[in-house]
Design a protein around this motif. Structure first.
Motif, PDB file in Angstrom:
ATOM      1  N   VAL A  77      31.476  34.697  34.117  1.00  0.00           N
ATOM      2  CA  VAL A  77      32.829  34.239  34.411  1.00  0.00           C
ATOM      3  C   VAL A  77      33.100  33.740  35.792  1.00  0.00           C
ATOM      4  O   VAL A  77      31.956  33.985  36.945  1.00  0.00           O
ATOM      5  CB  VAL A  77      33.699  35.560  34.125  1.00  0.00           C
ATOM      6  N   ASP A  78      34.178  33.260  36.122  1.00  0.00           N
ATOM      7  CA  ASP A  78      34.483  32.853  37.394  1.00  0.00           C
ATOM      8  C   ASP A  78      35.306  33.854  38.389  1.00  0.00           C
ATOM      9  O   ASP A  78      35.451  34.946  37.568  1.00  0.00           O
ATOM     10  CB  ASP A  78      35.128  31.326  37.587  1.00  0.00           C
ATOM     11  N   ASP A  79      36.116  33.624  39.147  1.00  0.00           N
ATOM     12  CA  ASP A  79      36.787  34.402  40.049  1.00  0.00           C
ATOM     13  C   ASP A  79      38.226  34.774  39.102  1.00  0.00           C
ATOM     14  O   ASP A  79      38.905  35.840  39.824  1.00  0.00           O
ATOM     15  CB  ASP A  79      37.115  34.480  41.543  1.00  0.00           C
ATOM     16  N   THR A  80      38.485  33.912  38.222  1.00  0.00           N
ATOM     17  CA  THR A  80      39.522  34.243  37.461  1.00  0.00           C
ATOM     18  C   THR A  80      39.332  34.702  35.931  1.00  0.00           C
ATOM     19  O   THR A  80      40.321  35.215  35.404  1.00  0.00           O
ATOM     20  CB  THR A  80      40.425  32.980  37.152  1.00  0.00           C
ATOM     21  N   MET A  81      38.177  35.185  35.901  1.00  0.00           N
ATOM     22  CA  MET A  81      37.422  36.032  34.754  1.00  0.00           C
ATOM     23  C   MET A  81      37.440  34.927  33.597  1.00  0.00           C
ATOM     24  O   MET A  81      37.357  35.481  32.408  1.00  0.00           O
ATOM     25  CB  MET A  81      38.384  37.212  34.444  1.00  0.00           C
ATOM     26  N   GLN A  82      37.701  33.734  33.844  1.00  0.00           N
ATOM     27  CA  GLN A  82      37.450  32.869  32.841  1.00  0.00           C
ATOM     28  C   GLN A  82      36.002  32.383  32.450  1.00  0.00           C
ATOM     29  O   GLN A  82      35.284  32.417  33.469  1.00  0.00           O
ATOM     30  CB  GLN A  82      38.250  31.538  33.031  1.00  0.00           C
ATOM     31  N   THR A  83      35.714  32.221  31.291  1.00  0.00           N
ATOM     32  CA  THR A  83      34.275  31.774  31.042  1.00  0.00           C
ATOM     33  C   THR A  83      33.963  30.111  31.013  1.00  0.00           C
ATOM     34  O   THR A  83      35.022  29.555  31.621  1.00  0.00           O
ATOM     35  CB  THR A  83      33.752  32.248  29.457  1.00  0.00           C
ATOM     36  N   SER A  84      33.107  29.754  30.646  1.00  0.00           N
ATOM     37  CA  SER A  84      32.816  28.448  30.779  1.00  0.00           C
ATOM     38  C   SER A  84      33.637  27.629  29.760  1.00  0.00           C
ATOM     39  O   SER A  84      33.503  26.424  29.763  1.00  0.00           O
ATOM     40  CB  SER A  84      31.310  28.075  30.391  1.00  0.00           C
ATOM     41  N   VAL A  85      34.416  28.360  28.848  1.00  0.00           N
ATOM     42  CA  VAL A  85      35.124  27.515  27.974  1.00  0.00           C
ATOM     43  C   VAL A  85      36.568  28.004  28.336  1.00  0.00           C
ATOM     44  O   VAL A  85      37.316  29.183  28.171  1.00  0.00           O
ATOM     45  CB  VAL A  85      35.032  28.051  26.499  1.00  0.00           C
ATOM     46  N   PRO A  86      37.468  26.823  28.629  1.00  0.00           N
ATOM     47  CA  PRO A  86      39.139  27.130  29.012  1.00  0.00           C
ATOM     48  C   PRO A  86      39.631  27.929  27.988  1.00  0.00           C
ATOM     49  O   PRO A  86      39.341  27.783  26.643  1.00  0.00           O
ATOM     50  CB  PRO A  86      39.582  25.860  29.156  1.00  0.00           C
ATOM     51  N   GLY A  87      40.301  28.947  28.235  1.00  0.00           N
ATOM     52  CA  GLY A  87      41.017  29.861  27.375  1.00  0.00           C
ATOM     53  C   GLY A  87      40.485  30.954  26.887  1.00  0.00           C
ATOM     54  O   GLY A  87      40.959  31.913  26.256  1.00  0.00           O
ATOM     55  N   VAL A  88      39.084  31.156  27.370  1.00  0.00           N
ATOM     56  CA  VAL A  88      38.258  32.344  26.951  1.00  0.00           C
ATOM     57  C   VAL A  88      37.857  33.023  27.952  1.00  0.00           C
ATOM     58  O   VAL A  88      37.272  32.451  29.082  1.00  0.00           O
ATOM     59  CB  VAL A  88      36.934  31.893  25.954  1.00  0.00           C
ATOM     60  N   TYR A  89      38.303  34.203  27.891  1.00  0.00           N
ATOM     61  CA  TYR A  89      37.959  35.234  29.175  1.00  0.00           C
ATOM     62  C   TYR A  89      37.232  36.327  28.992  1.00  0.00           C
ATOM     63  O   TYR A  89      36.856  36.393  27.685  1.00  0.00           O
ATOM     64  CB  TYR A  89      39.243  35.643  29.855  1.00  0.00           C
ATOM     65  N   ALA A  90      36.663  37.180  29.943  1.00  0.00           N
ATOM     66  CA  ALA A  90      35.634  38.280  29.726  1.00  0.00           C
ATOM     67  C   ALA A  90      36.013  39.182  30.538  1.00  0.00           C
ATOM     68  O   ALA A  90      36.224  38.755  31.918  1.00  0.00           O
ATOM     69  CB  ALA A  90      34.194  37.760  29.493  1.00  0.00           C
ATOM     70  N   ALA A  91      35.772  40.456  30.555  1.00  0.00           N
ATOM     71  CA  ALA A  91      36.086  41.447  31.342  1.00  0.00           C
ATOM     72  C   ALA A  91      35.313  42.663  30.929  1.00  0.00           C
ATOM     73  O   ALA A  91      35.044  43.163  29.946  1.00  0.00           O
ATOM     74  CB  ALA A  91      37.460  41.922  31.442  1.00  0.00           C
ATOM     75  N   GLY A  92      35.088  43.623  31.970  1.00  0.00           N
ATOM     76  CA  GLY A  92      34.165  44.940  31.718  1.00  0.00           C
ATOM     77  C   GLY A  92      32.951  44.943  31.501  1.00  0.00           C
ATOM     78  O   GLY A  92      32.113  43.858  32.298  1.00  0.00           O
ATOM     79  N   ASP A  93      32.232  45.783  30.954  1.00  0.00           N
ATOM     80  CA  ASP A  93      30.725  45.812  30.999  1.00  0.00           C
ATOM     81  C   ASP A  93      30.090  44.436  30.062  1.00  0.00           C
ATOM     82  O   ASP A  93      28.794  44.354  30.756  1.00  0.00           O
ATOM     83  CB  ASP A  93      30.163  46.707  29.756  1.00  0.00           C
ATOM     84  N   VAL A  94      30.720  43.848  29.662  1.00  0.00           N
ATOM     85  CA  VAL A  94      30.294  42.419  29.196  1.00  0.00           C
ATOM     86  C   VAL A  94      30.264  41.325  29.844  1.00  0.00           C
ATOM     87  O   VAL A  94      29.394  40.254  29.763  1.00  0.00           O
ATOM     88  CB  VAL A  94      30.830  42.157  27.670  1.00  0.00           C
TER      89      VAL A  94
END
Length: 419
Positions: free
Chosen positions: A258-275
């Motif tokens: 993820v980047d510093d906005t917690m967005q993944t390489s796919v717009p609209g898809v985010y990730a947070a936590g242990d993953v």
């Protein structure tokens, strides 16, 4: 707007609540794959000790908490993601579509490829179901062997000891918690734990596990020793739950990048936590920081951006700070940031094992970038503040090199101008 949050642990719950505040009219679906309400894994040792019941592990105490916030819940495990169609396939064959997706699927215990690892008396300690199985097997006088003395292993030791088990811990490293403690600090914790009646074998691993006439399990160690036991607990680390992302355009290394906005390489898809694998505060390199404070911070940032934050208005993480605070049978230890030091940096180490005290400070120029402590419980948050704030120490660097325990004074002084 419809939001799906995969995972109902601390990150998923915080994200759902943040989303509801930021987007009152949006649809929110919170997905978990266990039968119980959202709960904290970090509360399981207290459950095993008998200090709380199962409801004491629940993240929110009111049974109608999520209903009252109009947050829908679904029990299922994501098995596939289609980012083009914006759909998630679950293990029961059910599809859900989404406008924004948060991956907060957490992690799972690693089971090393050891013969006999699947025998029923071999348990992990990760879920409430695991805790129930351990409670059945870890009776007063039971012989318990624990494989692994990392963070998870060390927090369950006290619970097992309080249940009256005869505990032996096997760790392949040269000390306890080798991934968060310096050699001196890890050695101090090992010696302390042994004084509490736990047998600790370092530089040893499990070769195979078998049945025997004398005990439910016989465990063969790499040092040639064989131990009979009633229960073997595997605490050999965890790995992010990312298998369902195989074949997608979501970039995965160890975790979901993820980047510093917690967005993944796919717009609209985010990730947070242990993953999530997010940029580090100092180096910028991506790392998985599987601790609850980071999970909550990442979840808030992700949720605000899912609700519409973009561009200059986007919420951002300043960078992940590695934080570990551990209670090993009454000995409190902590490590922050680049606790092992950085190339070209310098540091100081001070040990007083007779009084159960230890501190290590690591610098890059006149900025404190890492710290390790044992037995220091007062004002230890000042270490985190100095590191996370990247505070310029000025004259205080030399003072800390001479007397590293003055970190609280340094924190106060460095917030004042001309100090």
């Amino acid at each position: 707007m419809k939001h799906i949050i995969l995972g109902n642990g601390p990150a998923g719950v915080v994200a759902a609540e943040t989303l509801r505040r930021a987007a009152p009219g949006d649809d929110i679906l919170l997905v978990g794959n266990e039968a119980e309400p959202p709960y904290s894994r970090m509360a399981i040792p207290y459950l095993l000790e008998g200090n709380i019941d199962e409801s004491g592990t629940y993240l929110r105490k009111s049974a109608d908490h999520f209903d009252s916030l109009h947050i829908s819940q679904y029990r299922g495990r994501a098995v596939a993601l289609n980012t083009d169609k914006k759909t998630v396939l679950f293990d029961d064959g059910h599809f859900e579509d989404y406008d924004r997706l948060l991956i907060a699927t957490g992690s799972h215990p690693v089971r090393p490829p050891i013969p006999g690892i699947d025998l029923p008396e071999v348990q992990t300690c990760w879920t409430l179901s695991d805790a129930r199985a351990i409670a059945q097997l870890a009776k007063p006088g039971s012989r318990v062997l624990q494989l692994g003395a990392g963070f998870i292993g060390c927090i369950i030791m006290e619970a097992l000891a309080k249940r009256g088990a005869q505990l032996t811990v096997v760790e392949v490293g040269d000390r306890l918690v080798p991934r968060m403690m310096t050699p001196e600090a890890g050695g101090m914790i090992k010696r302390w734990v042994e004084k509490q009646g736990v047998r600790v074998l370092t530089r040893a691993g499990v070769e195979f596990i078998s049945r025997s006439e004398s005990a439910p399990l016989t465990v063969a160690l790499s040092n040639g020793e064989k131990l009979d036991c009633d229960l073997l607990i595997v605490a050999a680390g965890v790995a992010p739950n990312v298998a369902f992302l195989e074949g997608t355009t979501v970039h995965v290394a160890k975790g979901v990048l993820v980047d510093d906005t917690m967005q993944t390489s796919v717009p609209g898809v985010y990730a947070a936590g242990d993953v999530a694998e997010a940029p580090d505060l100092f180096s910028g390199r991506h790392l998985v920081a599987a601790i609850q404070p980071n999970a909550a911070d990442q979840a808030r940032v992700a949720a605000l951006n899912m609700a519409g934050g973009a561009g200059k208005s986007a919420a951002r993480m300043k960078g992940v700070l590695a934080i570990n605070v551990l209670d090993s049978m009454g000995m409190i230890s902590s490590s922050f940031g680049e606790w092992q030091g950085v190339p070209g940096g310098d540091g100081v180490e001070q040990a007083d094992e007779a009084n159960g005290r230890y501190i290590s400070l690591q610098f890059n120029g006149d900025v404190l970038v890492g710290a390790t402590s044992v037995g220091l419980t007062e004002h230890v948050g000042a270490l985190r503040g100095l590191i996370q704030g990247k505070m310029k120490l000025g004259v205080w660097k030399q003072k800390l090199l001479e007397t590293p325990t003055r970190f609280a004074e340094a924190f106060i002084a460095c917030q004042r101008p001309n100090s």
